[in-house]
Write a protein that holds these residues in place. Structure first.
Motif, PDB file in Angstrom:
ATOM      1  N   ARG A 270      44.010  62.948  16.430  1.00 12.64           N
ATOM      2  CA  ARG A 270      42.876  63.751  16.890  1.00 12.64           C
ATOM      3  C   ARG A 270      41.809  62.801  17.411  1.00 12.64           C
ATOM      4  O   ARG A 270      41.502  61.803  16.767  1.00 12.64           O
ATOM      5  N   GLY A 271      41.246  63.125  18.565  1.00 10.58           N
ATOM      6  CA  GLY A 271      40.257  62.229  19.167  1.00 10.58           C
ATOM      7  C   GLY A 271      40.912  60.901  19.498  1.00 10.58           C
ATOM      8  O   GLY A 271      41.983  60.854  20.104  1.00 10.58           O
ATOM      9  N   LEU A 272      40.265  59.827  19.086  1.00  9.90           N
ATOM     10  CA  LEU A 272      40.814  58.489  19.302  1.00  9.90           C
ATOM     11  C   LEU A 272      41.378  57.906  18.005  1.00  9.90           C
ATOM     12  O   LEU A 272      41.340  56.704  17.775  1.00  9.90           O
ATOM     13  N   MET A 273      41.915  58.785  17.173  1.00  9.38           N
ATOM     14  CA  MET A 273      42.632  58.390  15.962  1.00  9.38           C
ATOM     15  C   MET A 273      44.063  58.881  16.133  1.00  9.38           C
ATOM     16  O   MET A 273      44.403  60.022  15.785  1.00  9.38           O
TER      17      MET A 273
ATOM     18  N   GLN B 266      44.683  61.564   6.916  1.00  5.66           N
ATOM     19  CA  GLN B 266      45.106  60.374   6.178  1.00  5.66           C
ATOM     20  C   GLN B 266      45.451  59.251   7.164  1.00  5.66           C
ATOM     21  O   GLN B 266      46.504  59.273   7.796  1.00  5.66           O
ATOM     22  N   GLY B 267      44.547  58.276   7.248  1.00  6.41           N
ATOM     23  CA  GLY B 267      44.708  57.211   8.229  1.00  6.41           C
ATOM     24  C   GLY B 267      45.768  56.202   7.877  1.00  6.41           C
ATOM     25  O   GLY B 267      46.712  55.975   8.638  1.00  6.41           O
ATOM     26  N   GLU B 268      45.637  55.571   6.718  1.00  8.24           N
ATOM     27  CA  GLU B 268      46.580  54.530   6.331  1.00  8.24           C
ATOM     28  C   GLU B 268      47.974  55.087   6.087  1.00  8.24           C
ATOM     29  O   GLU B 268      48.969  54.363   6.185  1.00  8.24           O
ATOM     30  N   ALA B 269      48.069  56.366   5.789  1.00  5.33           N
ATOM     31  CA  ALA B 269      49.377  56.986   5.573  1.00  5.33           C
ATOM     32  C   ALA B 269      50.121  57.212   6.884  1.00  5.33           C
ATOM     33  O   ALA B 269      51.294  57.598   6.869  1.00  5.33           O
ATOM     34  N   GLY B 270      49.435  57.002   8.008  1.00  8.06           N
ATOM     35  CA  GLY B 270      50.084  57.168   9.302  1.00  8.06           C
ATOM     36  C   GLY B 270      49.450  58.213  10.180  1.00  8.06           C
ATOM     37  O   GLY B 270      50.109  58.802  11.027  1.00  8.06           O
ATOM     38  N   VAL B 271      48.147  58.460   9.996  1.00  2.33           N
ATOM     39  CA  VAL B 271      47.397  59.475  10.760  1.00  2.33           C
ATOM     40  C   VAL B 271      48.054  60.846  10.550  1.00  2.33           C
ATOM     41  O   VAL B 271      48.569  61.475  11.482  1.00  2.33           O
ATOM     42  N   LEU B 272      48.024  61.297   9.315  1.00  2.00           N
ATOM     43  CA  LEU B 272      48.615  62.576   8.940  1.00  2.00           C
ATOM     44  C   LEU B 272      47.535  63.655   8.896  1.00  2.00           C
ATOM     45  O   LEU B 272      46.509  63.498   8.236  1.00  2.00           O
ATOM     46  N   LEU B 273      47.772  64.768   9.592  1.00  2.00           N
ATOM     47  CA  LEU B 273      46.841  65.889   9.637  1.00  2.00           C
ATOM     48  C   LEU B 273      47.348  67.012   8.742  1.00  2.00           C
ATOM     49  O   LEU B 273      48.561  67.271   8.677  1.00  2.00           O
ATOM     50  N   PRO B 274      46.444  67.723   8.059  1.00  2.00           N
ATOM     51  CA  PRO B 274      46.870  68.859   7.242  1.00  2.00           C
ATOM     52  C   PRO B 274      47.132  70.078   8.123  1.00  2.00           C
ATOM     53  O   PRO B 274      46.772  70.081   9.312  1.00  2.00           O
TER      54      PRO B 274
ATOM     55  N   LEU C 251      52.944  53.298  14.401  1.00  2.00           N
ATOM     56  CA  LEU C 251      52.067  52.446  15.193  1.00  2.00           C
ATOM     57  C   LEU C 251      50.745  53.173  15.395  1.00  2.00           C
ATOM     58  O   LEU C 251      50.711  54.274  15.947  1.00  2.00           O
ATOM     59  N   ARG C 252      49.644  52.586  14.906  1.00  2.00           N
ATOM     60  CA  ARG C 252      48.334  53.221  15.019  1.00  2.00           C
ATOM     61  C   ARG C 252      47.626  52.791  16.292  1.00  2.00           C
ATOM     62  O   ARG C 252      47.679  51.618  16.678  1.00  2.00           O
ATOM     63  N   LEU C 253      46.926  53.725  16.901  1.00  2.00           N
ATOM     64  CA  LEU C 253      46.164  53.454  18.121  1.00  2.00           C
ATOM     65  C   LEU C 253      44.760  54.017  17.937  1.00  2.00           C
ATOM     66  O   LEU C 253      44.562  55.231  17.892  1.00  2.00           O
TER      67      LEU C 253
END
Length: 400
Positions: free
Chosen positions: A338-341, A197-205, A375-377
């Motif tokens: 993960r990766g560049l996310m 989930q990107g917009e949620a803050g880069v959340l991984l399951p 903060l997203r990178l």
């Protein structure tokens, strides 16, 4: 007369709808991972237009393909065939293994297309009673801004005062397998979810979640729809994020980097017969599959693979994550991705991530906040180690 940044901002304030709060920087040129403002100051782009610029700004090979095609043929509509769409089909099929492909324009259109086609499949193939189909989505999702999509958003800013909304959607917590299993019934036709989930803050399951989801959807005859509009095309260090758990969705949604930032192009990829329910007249788009967009997308896919951008995202992403985790600051609550996310979540007492984006801008790095404290990178996938060091030096100064 050349207008200043303040002049241009004043025009925006006077004439533009105020549905965005951009960082105060006015850009005029981009090349690779770098952009320049109208005063000539250089910045490293650490947002990549929300991952639409995986290939970097103004990639010369994509630009050449765009220029060449624009001089030949730009649009036919789907009333006539063109010589670029079949070749894009072929390129996507070879790259992803997709059996059928539906071309659209924006990511939101790809999502809407998936919603329509899975409902139609539910009625015509699965045998769901008319108007009884339901689709399961996740809390904190972001799939676009259309009226249909925001109806199942849990973000108050996205859906407040836009109702009434279409029925037929259920919401479960992201990453909660038991909640998903409990929500599926005989009328469930699809599960729509982002791998991260990107917009949620880069959340991984949780690890292994999507393997269990894949098995459950197969057992329950439910179409698994993975929205890879932001996670796909190399962003996570794999061509598709679903590859990290070695699964295949039934429908995969692509957009953003599919055209390398030059043009809006999206696609619905099917690994089974779900798209076969569409017949002439049942769905369409004037610009979907246009020759200009197809030529650009073909070039964007080509450079992504031939120039090793996916592997670079994996290697540099691991290095970047290590550098971020080495940052010593009481403001930082968690580093994840993960990766560049990637994302840095700050403690609430830090006072929100936006002001740190402003401080990063002053250090020559452009990033954006999400959900107040994160903060997203996400730099272009062509980034080099020295450029990651530049970002991390700026972060160290900002959090010092």
């Amino acid at each position: 007369m050349k207008l200043s940044a303040s002049d241009l901002s004043a025009i925006e304030a006077r004439l533009g709808a105020r549905n965005y709060k951009p960082l105060e920087v006015t850009l005029t040129r981009g090349e690779g991972v770098w952009v320049w403002d109208i005063e000539g100051k250089r910045y490293l782009d650490c947002l990549s237009a929300y991952s639409a610029l995986n290939q970097g700004h103004c990639h010369p090979k994509i630009l050449a393909a765009m220029t060449e095609q624009a001089q030949r043929l730009t649009l036919t509509s789907r009333a006539f065939r063109n010589d670029q769409l079949p070749l894009l089909y072929e390129d996507l099929a070879k790259l992803t293994g997709a059996r059928k492909i539906l071309p659209m324009n924006s990511g939101a259109e790809a999502v809407e297309s998936a919603l329509k086609v899975t409902r139609k499949w539910g009625y015509e193939v699965k045998g769901v009673a008319s108007n009884q189909a339901n689709i399961i989505t996740c809390s904190n999702n972001f799939h676009g801004r259309t009226l249909g999509i925001i109806g199942f958003s849990t973000d108050p800013l996205a859906h407040s005062h836009y109702g009434p909304f279409a029925p037929g959607f259920k919401t479960v917590p992201f990453g909660d397998f038991d909640a998903l299993a409990a929500a599926i019934d005989d009328n469930t036709v699809a599960f729509l979810v982002e791998p991260i989930q990107g917009e949620a803050g880069v959340l991984l399951p949780p690890a292994g979640y999507f393997q269990r989801v894949r098995e459950l959807c197969t057992k329950s005859n439910v179409v698994l729809v993975l929205d890879e509009i932001q996670t796909g095309l190399g962003r996570t260090g794999k061509l598709l994020a679903q590859e990290h758990e070695d699964i295949r969705s039934d429908l995969t949604l692509l957009g953003k980097a599919l055209a390398g930032g030059f043009y809006p192009v999206s696609a619905v990829l099917a690994n089974n017969d779900v798209l076969d329910v569409l017949q002439p007249g049942t769905h369409g788009s004037t610009f979907g599959g246009n020759p200009l967009g197809c030529a650009i997308a073909r070039a964007a896919l080509r450079v992504l693979v031939e120039e090793g951008m996916i592997e670079n995202a994996r290697v540099q992403g691991e290095y970047f994550m290590g550098k971020l985790r080495a940052l010593e600051s009481p403001l930082i609550r968690e580093v994840r991705g993960r990766g560049l996310m990637l994302a840095i979540e700050l403690h609430p007492e830090a006072g929100g991530a936006y002001k740190y984006c402003e401080r990063l801008r002053d250090q020559g790095v452009l990033a954006k906040d999400t959900h107040v404290d994160t903060l997203r990178l996400a730099p272009p996938l062509i980034i080099k180690r020295a450029e990651i060091d530049f970002i991390c030096e700026a972060l160290s100064k900002v959090f010092d």
